[in-house]
Write an enzyme that holds these catalytic residues in place. Structure first.
Site, PDB file in Angstrom:
ATOM      1  N   SER A 153       0.823  -1.215   0.000  1.00 40.98           N
ATOM      2  CA  SER A 153       0.000   0.000   0.000  1.00 40.98           C
ATOM      3  C   SER A 153       0.859   1.268   0.000  1.00 40.98           C
ATOM      4  O   SER A 153       1.873   1.344   0.685  1.00 40.98           O
ATOM      5  CB  SER A 153      -0.894   0.018   1.239  1.00 40.98           C
ATOM      6  N   LYS A 155     -14.382  -3.457   5.162  1.00 38.64           N
ATOM      7  CA  LYS A 155     -15.091  -2.172   5.078  1.00 38.64           C
ATOM      8  C   LYS A 155     -16.547  -2.241   5.546  1.00 38.64           C
ATOM      9  O   LYS A 155     -17.091  -1.245   6.002  1.00 38.64           O
ATOM     10  CB  LYS A 155     -15.023  -1.626   3.654  1.00 38.64           C
ATOM     11  N   ASN A 212     -14.132   3.285   5.198  1.00 38.71           N
ATOM     12  CA  ASN A 212     -12.687   3.110   4.979  1.00 38.71           C
ATOM     13  C   ASN A 212     -11.865   3.976   5.924  1.00 38.71           C
ATOM     14  O   ASN A 212     -10.643   3.917   5.896  1.00 38.71           O
ATOM     15  CB  ASN A 212     -12.292   3.408   3.526  1.00 38.71           C
ATOM     16  N   ASP A 271     -13.645   7.085  -0.043  1.00 36.41           N
ATOM     17  CA  ASP A 271     -13.431   6.528  -1.388  1.00 36.41           C
ATOM     18  C   ASP A 271     -14.314   7.223  -2.428  1.00 36.41           C
ATOM     19  O   ASP A 271     -13.867   7.529  -3.536  1.00 36.41           O
ATOM     20  CB  ASP A 271     -13.728   5.025  -1.405  1.00 36.41           C
ATOM     21  N   GLY A 286     -19.284  -4.286  -5.858  1.00 37.34           N
ATOM     22  CA  GLY A 286     -18.710  -4.560  -4.540  1.00 37.34           C
ATOM     23  C   GLY A 286     -18.596  -3.279  -3.734  1.00 37.34           C
ATOM     24  O   GLY A 286     -19.274  -2.292  -4.016  1.00 37.34           O
ATOM     25  N   GLY A 312      -7.185   5.247 -12.222  1.00 37.44           N
ATOM     26  CA  GLY A 312      -7.584   5.169 -10.819  1.00 37.44           C
ATOM     27  C   GLY A 312      -6.683   5.889  -9.830  1.00 37.44           C
ATOM     28  O   GLY A 312      -7.020   6.026  -8.652  1.00 37.44           O
TER      29      GLY A 312
END
Ligand code: SKM
Length: 279
Positions: free
Chosen positions: A17, A73, A94, A109, A135, A247
């Site tokens: 990450s 989440k 999140n 998000d 999702g 993204g």
């Protein structure tokens, strides 16, 4: 002051990450003491069921907050005291802030996607959008798209039940303008813009979420995958002449908003983008 802000990222498979690096570099730039730790359930060997205990332990240990990622989440929601309206609408958290003895749940998000979209896609037609993937990320993006004024949203998922669940939940909030669509080809043909929120296009899941031969140059295409930076879908779309959105912006802006929630200080967007590259 000399206070040290302590934050953690809770999830599985999070070793690469870039979020810790973005937060710590921005804090350093602002002169804030800041430690961002990885709480990786895979590394720790914890079962999913330990998530509630971990949240409680982090609060007791003096953490200021947590980012939460896959697969937790939704699972964190029952242990929180209050949810932001956005987190409630999306049905996923999140960002957890420990404030005054309360555990607050937020979702950055959707805002991250919206901000990235607003920045790079000015003037893009929002009449009709087809979204692949229903999702957790899909829920955040669907909510963001509807708040940005999409007229009609088609939700598609390889599990039709997931698509219809999300469509009915979002449809209830946005006056029925969110629908499932059984036929991907028809959805893409009708859409002004297409968004991928599935993992298809990541190294582990090669390919594209639909047949890119259906694209035409006047459609825009967004992907929320940021590794690779440009997915197979975006390469195909760009080659056809479509306007595309990768993204990376969403990945950066979710951190911008979370940083502000954790510290009460504004994060500099440009700096955060540089931190992302450096992280
Ligand atoms: O929502 C974000 C989360 O805040 C951080 C993250 C990461 O660093 O992998 C991914 C997303 O789930």
């Amino acid at each position: 002051d000399s206070e040290n802000v302590v934050i953690g990222l809770v999830g599985r498979g999070i070793q690469s990450s870039r979020t810790p690096g973005m937060h710590e570099r921005e804090a350093r730039r602002l002169g804030i003491g800041y430690s961002y730790l990885l709480l990786d359930f895979d590394r720790l060997g914890f079962p999913d069921a330990a998530i509630g205990d971990l949240i409680a332990a982090a609060e007791i240990a003096g953490f200021h907050g947590l980012n939460v990622t896959h697969p937790f989440k939704q699972a964190v929601i029952p242990v929180l005291d209050v949810l932001s309206p956005e987190a409630r609408a999306i049905g996923a958290v999140n960002t957890v802030v420990f404030a005054g003895g309360r555990k607050e749940g937020h979702n950055t998000d959707g805002w991250g996607f919206a901000e990235s979209f607003r920045e790079a896609m000015t003037g893009a037609s929002m009449g009709c959008v087809a979204m692949f993937g229903a999702g957790g990320a899909g829920a955040a993006v669907a909510n963001a798209l509807m708040e940005m004024g999409v007229g009609r949203l088609f939700v598609l998922d390889s599990q039709p039940g997931r698509a219809s669940d999300l469509a009915s939940r979002m449809g209830a909030l946005f006056g029925g303008r969110v629908e499932t669509w059984p036929d991907p080809a028809a959805a893409v043909r009708m859409a002004d813009g297409i968004v991928n929120t599935t993992p298809v296009g990541m190294a582990k899941y090669p390919g594209t979420p639909f047949d890119t031969a259906l694209l035409t140059a006047e459609k825009w295409v967004a992907d929320i995958i940021y590794f690779p930076t440009e997915t197979e879908l975006l390469v195909a779309a760009r080659t056809i002449g479509c306007r595309t959105l990768p993204g990376i912006g969403m990945a950066i802006y979710q951190a911008v908003r979370a940083f502000e929630l954790f510290t009460g200080r504004k994060a500099d967007r440009r700096a955060m983008a540089d931190h992302f590259e450096a992280a």
